[in-house]
Every structure is written in structure tokens, then in C-alpha cells.
Design a protein around this motif. Structure first.
Motif, PDB file in Angstrom:
ATOM      1  N   UNK A 102      41.087  33.422  47.672  1.00 31.89           N
ATOM      2  CA  UNK A 102      39.996  32.627  48.217  1.00 31.89           C
ATOM      3  C   UNK A 102      39.369  33.305  49.438  1.00 31.89           C
ATOM      4  N   UNK A 103      38.967  34.558  49.261  1.00 37.89           N
ATOM      5  CA  UNK A 103      38.317  35.321  50.318  1.00 37.89           C
ATOM      6  C   UNK A 103      37.040  35.930  49.772  1.00 37.89           C
ATOM      7  N   UNK A 104      36.011  35.918  50.583  1.00 42.02           N
ATOM      8  CA  UNK A 104      34.733  36.482  50.151  1.00 42.02           C
ATOM      9  C   UNK A 104      34.653  37.953  50.511  1.00 42.02           C
ATOM     10  N   UNK A 105      35.646  38.688  50.093  1.00 47.81           N
ATOM     11  CA  UNK A 105      35.637  40.137  50.240  1.00 47.81           C
ATOM     12  C   UNK A 105      35.149  40.761  48.943  1.00 47.81           C
ATOM     13  N   UNK A 106      34.871  42.046  48.991  1.00 46.09           N
ATOM     14  CA  UNK A 106      34.400  42.724  47.776  1.00 46.09           C
ATOM     15  C   UNK A 106      35.512  42.659  46.732  1.00 46.09           C
ATOM     16  N   UNK A 107      35.190  42.133  45.568  1.00 45.68           N
ATOM     17  CA  UNK A 107      36.231  41.954  44.561  1.00 45.68           C
ATOM     18  C   UNK A 107      36.525  43.272  43.857  1.00 45.68           C
ATOM     19  N   UNK A 108      37.673  43.308  43.222  1.00 40.33           N
ATOM     20  CA  UNK A 108      38.126  44.515  42.541  1.00 40.33           C
ATOM     21  C   UNK A 108      38.187  44.291  41.046  1.00 40.33           C
ATOM     22  N   UNK A 109      37.976  45.362  40.288  1.00 40.95           N
ATOM     23  CA  UNK A 109      38.144  45.278  38.839  1.00 40.95           C
ATOM     24  C   UNK A 109      39.375  46.095  38.423  1.00 40.95           C
ATOM     25  N   UNK A 110      40.339  46.165  39.319  1.00 43.82           N
ATOM     26  CA  UNK A 110      41.607  46.811  39.004  1.00 43.82           C
ATOM     27  C   UNK A 110      42.495  45.818  38.266  1.00 43.82           C
ATOM     28  N   UNK A 111      42.957  46.221  37.134  1.00 48.40           N
ATOM     29  CA  UNK A 111      43.728  45.335  36.271  1.00 48.40           C
ATOM     30  C   UNK A 111      44.962  44.737  36.955  1.00 48.40           C
ATOM     31  N   UNK A 112      45.747  45.487  37.742  1.00 46.70           N
ATOM     32  CA  UNK A 112      46.973  44.910  38.329  1.00 46.70           C
ATOM     33  C   UNK A 112      46.723  43.768  39.313  1.00 46.70           C
ATOM     34  N   UNK A 113      45.493  43.633  39.791  1.00 46.08           N
ATOM     35  CA  UNK A 113      45.182  42.582  40.764  1.00 46.08           C
ATOM     36  C   UNK A 113      45.284  41.199  40.140  1.00 46.08           C
ATOM     37  N   UNK A 114      45.002  41.092  38.854  1.00 43.97           N
ATOM     38  CA  UNK A 114      44.876  39.796  38.192  1.00 43.97           C
ATOM     39  C   UNK A 114      46.183  39.384  37.535  1.00 43.97           C
ATOM     40  N   UNK A 115      46.466  38.077  37.561  1.00 43.38           N
ATOM     41  CA  UNK A 115      47.742  37.623  37.020  1.00 43.38           C
ATOM     42  C   UNK A 115      47.634  36.516  35.978  1.00 43.38           C
ATOM     43  N   UNK A 116      46.419  36.104  35.654  1.00 49.35           N
ATOM     44  CA  UNK A 116      46.226  35.143  34.567  1.00 49.35           C
ATOM     45  C   UNK A 116      45.173  35.721  33.633  1.00 49.35           C
ATOM     46  N   UNK A 117      45.435  35.641  32.339  1.00 49.95           N
ATOM     47  CA  UNK A 117      44.566  36.278  31.355  1.00 49.95           C
ATOM     48  C   UNK A 117      44.258  35.339  30.210  1.00 49.95           C
ATOM     49  N   UNK A 118      43.042  35.457  29.680  1.00 43.22           N
ATOM     50  CA  UNK A 118      42.689  34.767  28.460  1.00 43.22           C
ATOM     51  C   UNK A 118      43.104  35.580  27.240  1.00 43.22           C
ATOM     52  N   UNK A 119      42.777  35.038  26.062  1.00 37.24           N
ATOM     53  CA  UNK A 119      43.175  35.680  24.806  1.00 37.24           C
ATOM     54  C   UNK A 119      42.133  36.661  24.285  1.00 37.24           C
ATOM     55  N   UNK A 120      40.947  36.617  24.832  1.00 35.95           N
ATOM     56  CA  UNK A 120      39.922  37.584  24.455  1.00 35.95           C
ATOM     57  C   UNK A 120      38.948  37.078  23.406  1.00 35.95           C
ATOM     58  N   UNK A 121      37.781  37.703  23.400  1.00 32.48           N
ATOM     59  CA  UNK A 121      36.756  37.427  22.397  1.00 32.48           C
ATOM     60  C   UNK A 121      36.152  38.753  21.954  1.00 32.48           C
TER      61      UNK A 121
END
Length: 127
Positions: A102-121
Motif C-alpha cells: 500500500x505505497x505509491x512508489x514505482x511498481x515493479x514487474x518482477x515476478x518474485x514480488x508478487x505472491x497471489x496469482x490467477x489461473x490465466x487467460x
């Protein structure tokens, strides 16, 4: 626990557009940084775009800059990826991902940062 469901994929011709949606349940999206990733057959999953929890920061992979736009509607608990001028090399399974950040910093698109994932489309761009 946050659950993510992607939708909006399909088969389109080169140059056409699609809008993907990532709908959240089990928790509300405010406070979560959201990312979009894609994985083509035989390739690693790669980051496409991200958006900060409040929406003030976005980030894009070079391959999609100027063609894709990420946005979020926290009231609808949904994040979107508008994809224009699609190319055959955009063909992949697209996933959304989330992390409580919950911070308005520049977000990252590095995969290890994220911990919840959808199933994909699946998105297929072909003539």
C-alpha cells in the motif's frame, strides 16, 4: 485470502485490440499492487505491466509500451489491461498477480514480488 480471476482473452487478428480483466474476491483490491504477466509456450513467464495500489504509478515492459494500458477500478475490485495494436508475439497466457503493498512508489514487474496469482487467460494473435 485474495483470489484473482482473469477474463477477456481470445483469438484476434494482428492490429486488433482486447481488454483483459482481473477480478478479485476474498479481499478488496485497495492496498494491493497488481501486475500482469504473460507466458508463451516454451518461454519464461515475463512481466508486462503493473499498477500501484492507488493507481498513481504504472510500469510497462518495453515490448508493450505505447500499446498496452493498465488501469484499476477499486470500487469494482477489478484491474484491466487494455491491449491495442496486438502482434503475433503477444500470443501467450496472461496472468494477473497481486501483493499487499500500500505505497505509491514505482511498481515493479518482477515476478518474485508478487505472491497471489490467477489461473490465466489465453490470448492468441493470428491471421
Amino acid at each position: 485470502q485474495l483470489q484473482l480471476v482473469e477474463s477477456g482473452g481470445g483469438l484476434v487478428q494482428p492490429g486488433e485490440s482486447l481488454r483483459l480483466s482481473c477480478a478479485a474476491s476474498g479481499s478488496t483490491l485497495p492496498g494491493y499492487t497488481i501486475g500482469w504477466f504473460r507466458q508463451a509456450p516454451g518461454k519464461e513467464r515475463e512481466g508486462v505491466s503493473c499498477i500501484s495500489s492507488g493507481g498513481s504509478s504504472t510500469n510497462y515492459a518495453d515490448a508493450v509500451k505505447g500499446r498496452f494500458t493498465i488501469s484499476r477500478d477499486n470500487a469494482k475490485n477489478t484491474v484491466y489491461l487494455q491491449m491495442n495494436s496486438l502482434k503475433p508475439e503477444d500470443t501467450a497466457v496472461y496472468y494477473c498477480a497481486a501483493r499487499w503493498w500500500n505505497f505509491e512508489t514505482r511498481c515493479t514487474i518482477a515476478r518474485p514480488f508478487f505472491d497471489s496469482w490467477g489461473q490465466g487467460t489465453q490470448v492468441t494473435v493470428s491471421s
